[in-house]
Design a protein around this motif. Structure first.
Motif, short mmCIF file in Angstrom:
data_model
loop_
_atom_site.label_atom_id
_atom_site.label_comp_id
_atom_site.label_asym_id
_atom_site.label_seq_id
_atom_site.Cartn_x
_atom_site.Cartn_y
_atom_site.Cartn_z
N GLN A 89 0.85 -1.20 0.00
CA GLN A 89 0.00 0.00 0.00
C GLN A 89 0.87 1.24 0.00
OE1 GLN A 89 -3.71 0.46 0.62
NE2 GLN A 89 -3.06 2.50 -0.04
N ASP A 90 0.51 2.23 -0.80
CA ASP A 90 1.10 3.56 -0.75
C ASP A 90 0.45 4.30 0.41
OD1 ASP A 90 1.78 6.26 -1.07
OD2 ASP A 90 1.61 6.19 -3.25
N ALA A 91 1.25 4.73 1.36
CA ALA A 91 0.69 5.39 2.55
C ALA A 91 -0.08 6.65 2.21
CB ALA A 91 1.82 5.71 3.54
N THR A 92 0.25 7.30 1.10
CA THR A 92 -0.41 8.57 0.75
C THR A 92 -1.81 8.36 0.21
OG1 THR A 92 0.47 8.63 -1.51
CG2 THR A 92 1.83 9.59 0.24
N THR A 93 -2.18 7.12 -0.13
CA THR A 93 -3.53 6.84 -0.64
C THR A 93 -4.32 5.93 0.29
OG1 THR A 93 -2.77 4.94 -1.95
CG2 THR A 93 -2.74 7.11 -3.03
N PHE A 94 -3.80 5.69 1.48
CA PHE A 94 -4.46 4.78 2.41
C PHE A 94 -5.71 5.41 2.99
CE2 PHE A 94 -4.73 3.24 6.91
CZ PHE A 94 -5.18 1.96 6.62
N ALA A 95 -6.81 4.64 3.00
CA ALA A 95 -8.06 5.06 3.63
C ALA A 95 -8.30 4.16 4.83
CB ALA A 95 -9.21 4.95 2.64
N PHE A 96 -8.38 4.72 6.00
CA PHE A 96 -8.53 3.94 7.23
C PHE A 96 -9.85 3.17 7.21
CE2 PHE A 96 -5.22 6.79 8.39
CZ PHE A 96 -4.52 6.21 9.43
N PRO A 97 -9.80 1.84 7.36
CA PRO A 97 -11.03 1.05 7.33
C PRO A 97 -11.75 1.00 8.68
CG PRO A 97 -9.15 -0.41 7.54
CD PRO A 97 -8.60 1.00 7.41
N ARG A 98 -11.06 1.35 9.76
CA ARG A 98 -11.63 1.26 11.10
C ARG A 98 -10.73 2.05 12.05
NH1 ARG A 98 -10.35 -5.01 12.93
NH2 ARG A 98 -8.15 -5.10 12.32
N ASP A 99 -11.12 2.10 13.32
CA ASP A 99 -10.33 2.76 14.35
C ASP A 99 -9.45 1.72 15.05
OD1 ASP A 99 -11.62 5.07 13.66
OD2 ASP A 99 -12.96 5.09 15.38
N TYR A 100 -8.36 2.20 15.67
CA TYR A 100 -7.36 1.30 16.23
C TYR A 100 -7.02 1.67 17.67
CZ TYR A 100 -6.65 -0.39 11.48
OH TYR A 100 -6.84 -0.95 10.25
N ASP A 101 -6.55 0.67 18.41
CA ASP A 101 -6.04 0.88 19.76
C ASP A 101 -4.58 1.32 19.76
OD1 ASP A 101 -8.36 -0.18 21.43
OD2 ASP A 101 -7.97 -1.89 20.12
N LEU A 102 -3.87 0.97 18.72
CA LEU A 102 -2.47 1.37 18.57
C LEU A 102 -2.16 1.56 17.10
CD1 LEU A 102 0.54 1.70 19.43
CD2 LEU A 102 0.73 -0.80 19.30
N ILE A 103 -1.53 2.69 16.78
CA ILE A 103 -1.03 2.94 15.43
C ILE A 103 0.46 3.20 15.53
CG2 ILE A 103 -1.11 4.44 13.41
CD1 ILE A 103 -4.06 4.89 13.95
N VAL A 104 1.22 2.46 14.73
CA VAL A 104 2.67 2.58 14.70
C VAL A 104 3.08 3.22 13.38
CG1 VAL A 104 4.86 1.31 14.79
CG2 VAL A 104 2.87 0.49 16.09
N MET A 105 3.89 4.27 13.46
CA MET A 105 4.48 4.90 12.28
C MET A 105 5.96 5.10 12.60
SD MET A 105 1.45 7.58 11.16
CE MET A 105 1.04 8.06 12.86
N HIS A 106 6.73 4.10 12.35
CA HIS A 106 8.12 4.06 12.81
C HIS A 106 9.05 4.17 11.60
CE1 HIS A 106 11.24 3.13 15.76
NE2 HIS A 106 10.29 3.06 16.67
N GLY A 107 9.65 5.34 11.40
CA GLY A 107 10.60 5.51 10.31
C GLY A 107 9.97 5.74 8.96
N LEU A 108 8.74 6.21 8.93
CA LEU A 108 8.01 6.39 7.67
C LEU A 108 7.78 7.85 7.29
CD1 LEU A 108 5.97 5.41 5.36
CD2 LEU A 108 4.22 5.85 7.09
#
Length: 205
Positions: A89-108
Motif C-alpha cells: 500500500q502507498d501510505a499517501t492513498t491509504f483510507a482507514f477502514p476502522r479505528d485502532y487501539d495502537l497505530i505505529v508509524m516508525h521511520g516512515l
C-alpha cells in the motif's frame, strides 16, 4: 519511490537478514498495556519487525508497506494462526477502514512529502480509539541526511515538531537522540531522531 534504490530493499529480499533489527523497545513495553485482542495498525511496516512482535502476542494486526519485497517477507514470517494481515500500500492513498487501539508509524513519515505526511498523521489521530496509543519515530533536520538517503528524505521534521503535534494527548513518552547505525554493505549513517509514545485523551462517547 524516486531516487536510487534504498539499502533496505536488498535486506527485504534476503530471507536471513533483518533490515532494522528486532522490535523497538517502546513497542515491546507497550504490549503489556494493550487489552487482549487490541486492534493495531503498522503503517510502513517494512519486513515486519514490529508487526510480527505484536502478532505473536495475540493482537489483531493490520500492516502495510510500499515495498512488495518487505510485505512478502513479513507474510512468510507470520506466525501460524495469527491475526496478521499484511498488504502492499502507498501510505499517501491509504483510507482507514476502522479505528485502532495502537497505530505505529516508525521511520516512515519523513519519507513522505510534507503535505502528505501531515495529512496521514491527522487521519491516524482521528482513527485512534479513545485511550488508544501512537508510537511514532521520525528523522529531523538537525543533521543533514546521508547522501544515499537524501533523495528519499522529503519530509524531515523540525526538531521538536513531532512533540508539538501531540500536545493535546497524554501519557507522552518523548525522546530525541542521534542514531548511529551500519547497514548491509558497510553503509554507516547518523540520524537525528525524534520519537514519541502518546495516548489519545479524547473521552469515550
Amino acid at each position: 519511490m524516486t531516487g536510487p534504490r534504498p539499502f533496505w530493499e536488498a535486506a527485504y529480499e534476503d530471507p536471513a537478514a533483518d533490515a532494522f533489527g528486532p522490535a523497538s523497545a517502546e513497542i515491546v513495553e507497550l504490549c503489556a498495556a494493550l487489552p487482549a485482542g487490541a486492534r493495531v495498525l503498522d503503517i510502513g511496516c517494512g519486513d515486519g519487525r514490529n508487526a510480527l512482535h505484536l502478532a505473536r502476542r495475540g493482537l489483531d494486526v493490520d500492516a502495510f508497506d510500499a515495498s512488495p519485497a518487505g510485505v512478502r517477507k513479513l507474510r512468510a514470517r507470520a506466525p501460524a494462526g495469527s491475526r496478521l494481515r499484511a498488504w502492499v500500500q502507498d501510505a499517501t492513498t491509504f483510507a482507514f477502514p476502522r479505528d485502532y487501539d495502537l497505530i505505529v508509524m516508525h521511520g516512515l513519515l519523513h519519507l513522505l512529502e510534507r503535505e502528505a505526511r501531515d495529512a496521514l498523521l491527522d487521519s491516524a489521530r482521528r482513527h485512534t480509539r479513545p485511550g488508544g496509543w501512537h508510537v511514532v519515530a521520525v528523522f529531523t533536520d538537525r543533521l543533514p541526511p546521508p547522501p544515499d538517503l537524501a533523495p528519499h528524505m522529503r519530509g524531515l521534521f523540525r526538531e521538536g515538531e513531532l512533540r508539538e503535534r501531540y500536545a493535546d494527548w497524554t501519557g507522552t513518552d518523548w525522546a530525541a537522540y542521534t542514531l548511529e547505525d551500519e547497514h548491509p554493505g558497510g553503509i554507516r549513517h547518523r540520524h537525528p531522531v525524534n520519537r514519541i509514545v502518546a495516548r489519545n485523551a479524547t473521552p469515550s462517547t
